[in-house]
Design a protein around this motif. Structure first.
Motif, short mmCIF file in Angstrom:
data_model
loop_
_atom_site.label_atom_id
_atom_site.label_comp_id
_atom_site.label_asym_id
_atom_site.label_seq_id
_atom_site.Cartn_x
_atom_site.Cartn_y
_atom_site.Cartn_z
N ILE A 102 0.83 -1.22 0.00
CA ILE A 102 0.00 0.00 0.00
C ILE A 102 0.86 1.26 0.00
O ILE A 102 0.38 2.35 0.33
N SER A 103 2.13 1.10 -0.38
CA SER A 103 3.05 2.24 -0.31
C SER A 103 2.59 3.41 -1.17
O SER A 103 2.85 4.57 -0.85
N ARG A 104 1.89 3.12 -2.26
CA ARG A 104 1.43 4.21 -3.15
C ARG A 104 -0.09 4.39 -3.12
O ARG A 104 -0.61 5.26 -3.83
N ASP A 105 -0.78 3.60 -2.31
CA ASP A 105 -2.24 3.76 -2.23
C ASP A 105 -2.74 3.14 -0.93
O ASP A 105 -3.32 2.05 -0.92
N PRO A 106 -2.59 3.85 0.20
CA PRO A 106 -3.04 3.31 1.49
C PRO A 106 -4.56 3.13 1.57
O PRO A 106 -5.04 2.39 2.43
N GLY A 107 -5.30 3.79 0.69
CA GLY A 107 -6.75 3.76 0.79
C GLY A 107 -7.40 2.47 0.33
O GLY A 107 -8.62 2.32 0.47
N VAL A 108 -6.62 1.52 -0.18
CA VAL A 108 -7.23 0.30 -0.71
C VAL A 108 -7.49 -0.75 0.37
O VAL A 108 -8.13 -1.76 0.10
N VAL A 109 -6.98 -0.52 1.59
CA VAL A 109 -7.05 -1.56 2.62
C VAL A 109 -8.49 -1.94 2.93
O VAL A 109 -8.86 -3.12 2.92
N GLN A 110 -9.35 -0.93 3.22
CA GLN A 110 -10.72 -1.24 3.61
C GLN A 110 -11.52 -1.88 2.46
O GLN A 110 -12.21 -2.89 2.69
N PRO A 111 -11.48 -1.34 1.25
CA PRO A 111 -12.19 -2.01 0.16
C PRO A 111 -11.72 -3.45 -0.07
O PRO A 111 -12.53 -4.34 -0.34
N LEU A 112 -10.42 -3.67 0.05
CA LEU A 112 -9.90 -5.03 -0.14
C LEU A 112 -10.37 -5.94 0.99
O LEU A 112 -10.74 -7.10 0.76
N PHE A 113 -10.35 -5.41 2.22
CA PHE A 113 -10.84 -6.18 3.36
C PHE A 113 -12.29 -6.60 3.15
O PHE A 113 -12.67 -7.76 3.36
N ASP A 114 -13.13 -5.66 2.71
CA ASP A 114 -14.55 -5.95 2.49
C ASP A 114 -14.74 -6.99 1.38
O ASP A 114 -15.59 -7.89 1.49
N ALA A 115 -13.94 -6.87 0.31
CA ALA A 115 -14.08 -7.79 -0.82
C ALA A 115 -13.65 -9.20 -0.44
O ALA A 115 -14.31 -10.19 -0.82
N VAL A 116 -12.56 -9.32 0.29
CA VAL A 116 -12.10 -10.65 0.71
C VAL A 116 -13.10 -11.28 1.67
O VAL A 116 -13.45 -12.47 1.55
N ARG A 117 -13.60 -10.49 2.61
CA ARG A 117 -14.57 -11.01 3.57
C ARG A 117 -15.86 -11.46 2.89
O ARG A 117 -16.52 -12.40 3.35
N ALA A 118 -16.22 -10.81 1.79
CA ALA A 118 -17.46 -11.14 1.10
C ALA A 118 -17.33 -12.35 0.19
O ALA A 118 -18.35 -12.86 -0.30
N ASP A 119 -16.12 -12.84 -0.04
CA ASP A 119 -15.95 -13.98 -0.94
C ASP A 119 -16.60 -15.22 -0.35
O ASP A 119 -16.53 -15.47 0.87
N THR A 133 2.09 1.50 8.24
CA THR A 133 2.14 2.65 7.34
C THR A 133 3.56 2.99 6.94
O THR A 133 3.84 3.34 5.78
N ALA A 134 4.49 2.91 7.89
CA ALA A 134 5.88 3.25 7.60
C ALA A 134 6.47 2.34 6.53
O ALA A 134 7.20 2.79 5.63
N ALA A 135 6.15 1.06 6.60
CA ALA A 135 6.68 0.10 5.62
C ALA A 135 5.83 0.02 4.37
O ALA A 135 6.26 -0.54 3.35
N GLY A 136 4.61 0.57 4.43
CA GLY A 136 3.73 0.52 3.27
C GLY A 136 3.17 -0.86 3.00
O GLY A 136 2.99 -1.24 1.84
N VAL A 137 2.88 -1.61 4.06
CA VAL A 137 2.37 -2.98 3.92
C VAL A 137 1.18 -3.18 4.84
O VAL A 137 1.20 -2.78 6.01
N ALA A 138 0.15 -3.82 4.32
CA ALA A 138 -1.00 -4.23 5.12
C ALA A 138 -1.15 -5.74 5.04
O ALA A 138 -0.84 -6.35 4.00
N THR A 139 -1.62 -6.33 6.14
CA THR A 139 -1.76 -7.78 6.19
C THR A 139 -3.17 -8.16 6.61
O THR A 139 -3.70 -7.62 7.59
N LEU A 140 -3.77 -9.08 5.85
CA LEU A 140 -5.08 -9.62 6.18
C LEU A 140 -4.94 -11.11 6.42
O LEU A 140 -4.36 -11.82 5.60
N ILE A 141 -5.48 -11.59 7.54
CA ILE A 141 -5.49 -13.02 7.83
C ILE A 141 -6.91 -13.52 7.55
O ILE A 141 -7.85 -13.18 8.28
N ALA A 142 -7.05 -14.30 6.47
CA ALA A 142 -8.36 -14.77 6.03
C ALA A 142 -8.49 -16.26 6.31
O ALA A 142 -7.60 -17.05 5.97
N VAL A 143 -9.61 -16.66 6.92
CA VAL A 143 -9.86 -18.05 7.23
C VAL A 143 -10.82 -18.63 6.20
O VAL A 143 -11.96 -18.16 6.07
N PRO A 144 -10.41 -19.64 5.42
CA PRO A 144 -11.30 -20.24 4.41
C PRO A 144 -12.43 -21.03 5.08
O PRO A 144 -12.35 -21.40 6.25
#
Length: 720
Positions: A416-433, A446-457
């Protein structure tokens, strides 16, 4: 080559203590260096260029905890009527969490998660990356299970997958005992039995000890010594059996000990060199897979096989020279040095009914290989382990309390180094799968520009539906959210990693098979100066390999006779097993092909009678090949006694392949097809035959012809 091998064998027999001393010095240096400076063997299950590796690299570069390994502490009340909602049990759960957090190298012990029914509690432990961990970390984790608590504690997770390795000791012991019995029956002499065993054990100890030094050149997986021991013990005893059998034959003809040893190394030793070379070539072909840990495992096994070959043509001749004529003494039963007429009658019978036997054997092999069409590559999870293992009990508790997918969460790493705003939309989309049961709140650095989602299938790690979910996230969900964004998302975690490795292996498998077959055919063409024999050998070996794969499918996927090997449930085939098994089985199959056809070719050069030569080859090698195969089969089957399903797959698959190859192929298909093809077996283009040593033998004087045919009559004939 034969004259050089003859001189090498005769020297070792005449100066046994020099050769044995050299081996002892090398062994002492290697074992001492290994103990003092050897590096640990490490498992790394990724593959460069796959999406899961990109996720791991992204998290590692950001210093995110999720790049490392995980472990699970699973608890349940010992009292079947209690729940974790009671104050006393809550307090006990908190104490367990504190104890887990204080373990060495634990970065974080998550808050306990309680199942809806209150019966199961789950604490996830986060460890750093594998390179920073030791096997002792797993042992420290296991101490939690001994904590005095009203809660039953079970353990599982990545840490077990990385460090809980199957033990080869039981398999080696059973294999050695079987080898002792079989060699006693084959040789009838305690000394003749002991020499191959002693050489194989010595060579195996040296080769396995050297692996921790080889890690300075290439990282080797921790399972390499177990697989290497399985294969090395089998081939080592087999190679020694072949040479000792020839040596005893030459002694029975009145040769001196040194001359007999030299002649045995010159003839049977050359077959060992080519057979071992074929095994090494086949296994090194794993480099085509493009999966580093598979390639590294192949290098380790190849090193062990190479050590056994060298021991067979140097250390074993020294043992034989030291034993002298005592090799035929201290008998437990009388065995003639040459095989009886039973094999001759069988070979003649097959030759008389060649067409019927060829068709019947081919149909049988095709029937055994047919289940390969249903082969399913996947990730066997802890649910396949026996219930005696804590990982299995932890798996069952988690599956019952939270769903099977909780045993194999997916780690989504997002740049997310160039687009921090994608975290919530991506979270919602993964959760809705539809394939995702739940997603933990995003961890954003934020400092490293990385977000992590732990998704349980919604499904377990080994289910095809989980692989479908991973593919859908990558191909549909991520592109739909990130279509107009510079952000990148990757799916990692153990489940996704093994799925990616499996896909890589499947893509490379045809190229790998083609490369191994081509190299083996070229090698056999050089050995036998025939085009037909190598092609026929490759096709027959493919049939025996297909039969072994078919048996694996029947047992592990379909559950046939699964109870007999301690398998509690059906499981898919681990992704890299088909490729690894193909390499090993193809090499071992070529072993028997070389041993048998060497004798047939020697006789054909002498008599020019194809049928008689085939019968002679079966007659002189039938007992040896059968004994060697029995040893190999017993060694491999004994490894199926391990708890690990992977070891069971390897052991049963290799045992089946050797059984089929030594019976249906060598004793039925080979004599039948050799008879049907006649002299066409030995057809060679003129340009290839021009410099053939077999051709030279045919036109040379009788003494030299005998020498090249492998029947030396004196020191002088071989030196010529």
């Amino acid at each position: 080559m034969r004259s050089n091998l003859y001189r090498l064998g005769r020297y070792a027999a005449r100066r046994p203590w020099v050769v044995i001393g050299a081996w002892l010095v090398v062994a002492a240096l290697v074992i001492a260096a290994s103990g003092a400076f050897g590096k640990k063997l490490e498992d790394s299950f990724g593959a460069p260029g796959v999406d899961s590796q990109a996720a791991t690299d992204l998290l590692s570069a950001a210093g995110a905890d999720q790049a490392g390994l995980t472990a699970q502490v699973v608890v349940t009340p010992r009292d079947s009527t209690s729940t974790l909602n009671s104050p006393d049990l809550r307090t006990a759960l908190t104490r367990i969490q504190s104890a887990a957090a204080s373990l060495p190298h634990v970065l974080r012990a998550g808050d306990p998660v309680i199942s809806p029914d209150g019966r199961v509690g789950l604490i996830r432990l986060q460890y750093p990356v594998l390179e920073k961990l030791e096997p002792s970390d797993l042992e420290q984790l296991k101490t939690l299970a001994a904590v005095d608590s009203p809660l039953r504690i079970e353990l599982g997770g990545d840490l077990f997958y990385a460090f809980e390795q199957g033990q080869a000791g039981l398999g080696e012991a059973v294999g050695l005992i079987a080898a002792v019995v079989i060699l006693l029956l084959a040789f009838g002499s305690i000394i003749a039995m002991g020499l191959p065993i002693g050489m194989a054990v010595f060579g195996l100890a040296l080769a396995v000890s050297s692996l921790s030094l080889v890690t300075y050149l290439i990282d080797l997986p921790s399972w390499a010594p177990v697989l290497g021991s399985m294969i090395g013990l089998g081939v080592g005893i087999d190679y020694a059996l072949i040479i000792v059998t020839r040596h005893r034959e030459y002694l029975s003809r009145g040769m001196s000990v040194a001359e007999s040893v030299g002649s045995a190394v010159a003839t049977a030793g050359q077959a060992v060199l080519f057979a071992g070379g074929t095994v090494v070539i086949a296994i090194l072909g794993l480099v085509v897979a493009g999966v580093p840990f598979v390639t590294a495992g192949g290098i380790a096994v190849s090193l062990i096989v190479l050590t056994m070959v060298l021991a067979s043509i140097t250390l074993l001749p020294a043992f034989l020279g030291l034993a002298g004529h005592w090799i035929n003494r201290i008998r437990v039963r009388r065995v003639r040095p040459s095989p009886g007429s039973g094999w001759q009658r069988w070979a003649g019978h097959v030759s008389k009914h060649a067409a019927a036997y060829a068709v019947s054997a081919t149909v049988l092999l095709l029937a055994l290989a047919a289940p390969v069409l249903a082969l399913r590559v996947g990730t066997p999870d802890d649910g396949a382990l026996p219930v005696q293992r804590t990982e299995r009990r932890a798996y069952d508790l988690v599956a019952a309390g939270f769903g099977a997918g909780s045993n194999g969460p997916l780690v989504v790493a997002v740049d997310i180094s160039r687009d921090p705003g994608v975290v919530q939309p991506l979270f919602d989309a993964v959760r809705a799968d539809q394939g995702i049961a739940s997603v933990a709140p995003p961890a954003v650095n934020t400092a490293a520009g990385v977000a992590t989602l732990i998704a349980v299938p919604t499904t377990g790690p080994q289910d095809d539906a989980t692989m479908t979910t991973v593919k859908r996230l990558r191909a549909e969900v991520f592109p739909s959210v990130l279509r107009n964004s510079p952000a990148k998302a990757h799916v990692g975690g153990q489940t996704a990693t093994l799925a990616d490795v499996g896909a890589r292996v499947n893509d490379r498998l045809p190229w790998f098979i083609g490369a191994v077959i081509l190299l083996s055919v070229v090698l056999l063409t050089v050995v036998f100066r025939s085009v037909v024999v190598p092609l026929k050998a490759a096709l027959m070996n493919l049939l025996s390999i297909g039969a072994s794969f078919g048996v694996i499918v029947m047992i592990f996927q379909w559950g046939w006779a699964a109870d007999l090997i301690g398998l509690d449930s059906t499981i898919p085939i681990l992704p890299f097993i088909p490729m690894f098994m193909f390499a090993v089985v193809f090499g071992l199959s070529m072993d028997y092909e070389v041993f048998l056809l060497t004798r047939i070719r020697e006789e054909y050069v002498r008599t020019q009678d194809n049928t008689a030569s085939t019968i002679h080859g079966i007659t002189t090698t039938g007992r040896v090949i059968t004994s060697a195969a029995l040893i190999m089969i017993t060694v491999f089957v004994s490894f199926s006694l391990a708890d690990d399903p992977t070891a069971k797959m390897f052991g049963l698959g290799l045992a089946t392949a050797v059984l089929v190859d030594a019976t249906v192929v060598r004793l039925i298909l080979v004599p039948a097809l050799m008879k049907l093809l006649g002299d066409a077996n030995w057809w060679t283009p003129a340009w290839l035959n021009h410099r053939s040593p077999w051709t030279k033998a045919r036109h040379a004087d009788p003494g030299t012809a005998v020498e090249l045919a492998g029947e030396p009559g004196s020191d002088m004939s071989l030196q010529r």
